[in-house]
Design a protein around this motif. Structure first.
Motif, PDB file in Angstrom:
ATOM      1  N   LEU A  50       1.013  -7.468  47.342  1.00 16.63           N
ATOM      2  CA  LEU A  50       1.125  -8.831  46.820  1.00 16.63           C
ATOM      3  C   LEU A  50       0.653  -9.882  47.821  1.00 16.63           C
ATOM      4  O   LEU A  50       0.864 -11.078  47.611  1.00 16.63           O
ATOM      5  N   GLU A  51       0.034  -9.410  48.917  1.00  8.79           N
ATOM      6  CA  GLU A  51      -0.520 -10.293  49.953  1.00  8.79           C
ATOM      7  C   GLU A  51       0.542 -11.165  50.609  1.00  8.79           C
ATOM      8  O   GLU A  51       0.268 -12.279  51.055  1.00  8.79           O
ATOM      9  N   LEU A  52       1.762 -10.630  50.682  1.00  3.83           N
ATOM     10  CA  LEU A  52       2.838 -11.278  51.424  1.00  3.83           C
ATOM     11  C   LEU A  52       2.885 -10.746  52.852  1.00  3.83           C
ATOM     12  O   LEU A  52       3.626 -11.258  53.689  1.00  3.83           O
ATOM     13  N   HIS A  53       2.122  -9.703  53.101  1.00  7.56           N
ATOM     14  CA  HIS A  53       1.951  -9.130  54.426  1.00  7.56           C
ATOM     15  C   HIS A  53       0.473  -8.751  54.555  1.00  7.56           C
ATOM     16  O   HIS A  53      -0.110  -8.223  53.599  1.00  7.56           O
ATOM     17  N   PRO A  54      -0.147  -9.027  55.705  1.00  4.44           N
ATOM     18  CA  PRO A  54      -1.591  -8.749  55.825  1.00  4.44           C
ATOM     19  C   PRO A  54      -1.912  -7.264  55.816  1.00  4.44           C
ATOM     20  O   PRO A  54      -1.141  -6.448  56.312  1.00  4.44           O
ATOM     21  N   ARG A  55      -3.038  -6.928  55.238  1.00  7.26           N
ATOM     22  CA  ARG A  55      -3.491  -5.539  55.268  1.00  7.26           C
ATOM     23  C   ARG A  55      -4.575  -5.382  56.325  1.00  7.26           C
ATOM     24  O   ARG A  55      -5.372  -6.302  56.562  1.00  7.26           O
ATOM     25  N   GLU A  59      -8.573  -1.439  49.652  1.00  6.94           N
ATOM     26  CA  GLU A  59      -8.910  -2.244  48.482  1.00  6.94           C
ATOM     27  C   GLU A  59      -7.788  -2.136  47.451  1.00  6.94           C
ATOM     28  O   GLU A  59      -7.226  -1.060  47.233  1.00  6.94           O
ATOM     29  N   VAL A  60      -7.479  -3.262  46.814  1.00 10.03           N
ATOM     30  CA  VAL A  60      -6.446  -3.304  45.785  1.00 10.03           C
ATOM     31  C   VAL A  60      -6.975  -4.085  44.587  1.00 10.03           C
ATOM     32  O   VAL A  60      -7.511  -5.182  44.749  1.00 10.03           O
ATOM     33  N   THR A  61      -6.832  -3.522  43.405  1.00  2.00           N
ATOM     34  CA  THR A  61      -7.215  -4.247  42.191  1.00  2.00           C
ATOM     35  C   THR A  61      -6.067  -4.224  41.194  1.00  2.00           C
ATOM     36  O   THR A  61      -5.364  -3.223  41.054  1.00  2.00           O
ATOM     37  N   LEU A  67      -5.804 -10.064  42.782  1.00  2.00           N
ATOM     38  CA  LEU A  67      -4.463 -10.626  42.658  1.00  2.00           C
ATOM     39  C   LEU A  67      -4.528 -12.101  42.285  1.00  2.00           C
ATOM     40  O   LEU A  67      -3.751 -12.569  41.439  1.00  2.00           O
ATOM     41  N   ALA A  68      -5.424 -12.843  42.893  1.00  2.00           N
ATOM     42  CA  ALA A  68      -5.534 -14.280  42.638  1.00  2.00           C
ATOM     43  C   ALA A  68      -5.785 -14.572  41.159  1.00  2.00           C
ATOM     44  O   ALA A  68      -5.226 -15.521  40.599  1.00  2.00           O
ATOM     45  N   LYS A  69      -6.599 -13.737  40.534  1.00  2.00           N
ATOM     46  CA  LYS A  69      -6.943 -13.968  39.136  1.00  2.00           C
ATOM     47  C   LYS A  69      -5.870 -13.473  38.171  1.00  2.00           C
ATOM     48  O   LYS A  69      -5.780 -13.947  37.033  1.00  2.00           O
ATOM     49  N   GLU A  70      -5.066 -12.511  38.617  1.00  2.00           N
ATOM     50  CA  GLU A  70      -4.093 -11.885  37.715  1.00  2.00           C
ATOM     51  C   GLU A  70      -2.648 -12.199  38.072  1.00  2.00           C
ATOM     52  O   GLU A  70      -1.721 -11.584  37.540  1.00  2.00           O
ATOM     53  N   LYS A  71      -2.431 -13.161  38.961  1.00  2.00           N
ATOM     54  CA  LYS A  71      -1.099 -13.424  39.494  1.00  2.00           C
ATOM     55  C   LYS A  71      -0.073 -13.741  38.410  1.00  2.00           C
ATOM     56  O   LYS A  71       1.102 -13.366  38.520  1.00  2.00           O
ATOM     57  N   LYS A  72      -0.468 -14.429  37.369  1.00  2.00           N
ATOM     58  CA  LYS A  72       0.475 -14.805  36.316  1.00  2.00           C
ATOM     59  C   LYS A  72       0.976 -13.604  35.528  1.00  2.00           C
ATOM     60  O   LYS A  72       1.975 -13.705  34.813  1.00  2.00           O
ATOM     61  N   ARG A  73       0.294 -12.476  35.664  1.00  2.00           N
ATOM     62  CA  ARG A  73       0.684 -11.276  34.938  1.00  2.00           C
ATOM     63  C   ARG A  73       1.598 -10.371  35.764  1.00  2.00           C
ATOM     64  O   ARG A  73       1.941  -9.277  35.332  1.00  2.00           O
ATOM     65  N   ILE A  74       1.983 -10.863  36.947  1.00  2.00           N
ATOM     66  CA  ILE A  74       2.742 -10.030  37.883  1.00  2.00           C
ATOM     67  C   ILE A  74       4.076 -10.684  38.227  1.00  2.00           C
ATOM     68  O   ILE A  74       4.132 -11.870  38.560  1.00  2.00           O
ATOM     69  N   GLY A  75       5.165  -9.914  38.138  1.00  2.00           N
ATOM     70  CA  GLY A  75       6.495 -10.388  38.514  1.00  2.00           C
ATOM     71  C   GLY A  75       6.991  -9.630  39.736  1.00  2.00           C
ATOM     72  O   GLY A  75       6.639  -8.465  39.939  1.00  2.00           O
TER      73      GLY A  75
END
Length: 251
Positions: A50-55, A59-61, A67-75
């Motif tokens: 969730l990019e709350l800690h640096p990697r 790669e993550v999709t 994540l930036a484009k789909e953030k509203k779909r994630i709780g």
């Protein structure tokens, strides 16, 4: 369809490796338990995704996108211990925070937003505590409020970091009933979990993690003594009597 694809993910705290070459795919509509020993990187995995800690690498999709484009779909429900429960706010306001992506940070919530927040509190059995300060709630009640905050987002993918830790039996049953309802509705849920005894009852998929993925797949075929031993080493004792789908019970 896979809602989450992780390839070669690595992360660290200063010079200490936390995750290395984590690779997995999470399918839509699955309820996955993430298990592993203390220090295995379970919470770090969620935070890094969730990019709350640096990697460091990988790669993550999400839903085939970023994540930036789909953030509203994630709780996301964080560990209860990571929250400042002395912050002066009540249960309803905490749940309303889950709607800021829809309301906008500088806008006042409308009646429909408040109604959604009340409905989420009702779903987790916390209607009577809407105006109660969060510092006055028990641990289990606080966890229910944070679950309501995630539910009100009406997300498609949920990450939950030990939502059952330190809660009473009634709260545990209530939370798991809600998570199973989400799965039945086609939502995808990943849960950091600490109790091996309940894995087969609670999850249809299990991901064994010890800084990297040891095994991942349907619980029926993946929750085995071999994978438990690979993940936990000598830290686990087996109970001879009783079985998990034909395998020795663990405590």
């Amino acid at each position: 369809m896979n809602v989450l694809e992780v390839q070669g993910l690595s992360a660290a705290y200063r010079k200490n490796t936390a995750l290395t070459n984590v690779t997995c795919s999470i399918s839509q509509g699955s309820l996955t338990g993430i298990v592993g020993p203390n220090g295995a990187g379970k919470s770090t995995l969620i935070k890094t995704l969730l990019e709350l800690h640096p990697r460091l690498a990988g790669e993550v999709t999400f839903f085939g996108s970023t994540l930036a484009k789909e953030k509203k779909r994630i709780g996301y429900v964080p560990q209860r211990g990571s929250v400042d429960w002395d912050f002066p706010t009540n249960a309803l306001d905490v749940v309303m925070m889950g709607l800021y992506g829809h309301i906008g940070w500088l806008k006042w919530p409308k009646k429909k937003h408040e109604e959604k927040a009340h409905a989420a509190l009702e779903q987790v059995g916390m209607t009577d505590y809407a105006t109660r300060q969060i510092s006055q709630l028990s641990g289990g009640q606080q966890q229910r409020v944070f679950l309501a905050r995630a539910l009100v987002q009406a997300a498609d993918l949920y990450f939950m970091d030990e939502p059952l830790a330190g809660v009473d039996a009634a709260t545990e049953r209530a939370i798991m009933a809600i998570l199973k309802q989400l799965k039945e509705a086609g939502k995808t849920v990943l849960v950091v979990h600490h109790d091996l005894q309940t894995v087969t009852d609670y999850f249809d998929h299990v991901l064994f993690l010890n800084r990297t993925v040891i095994a991942h797949g349907p619980t029926e075929t993946t929750f085995t003594n071999e994978n438990i031993e690979k993940t936990y080493g000598g830290a686990v004792r087996f109970i001879k009597e009783g079985t998990f789908n034909g395998h020795s019970r663990v405590r």
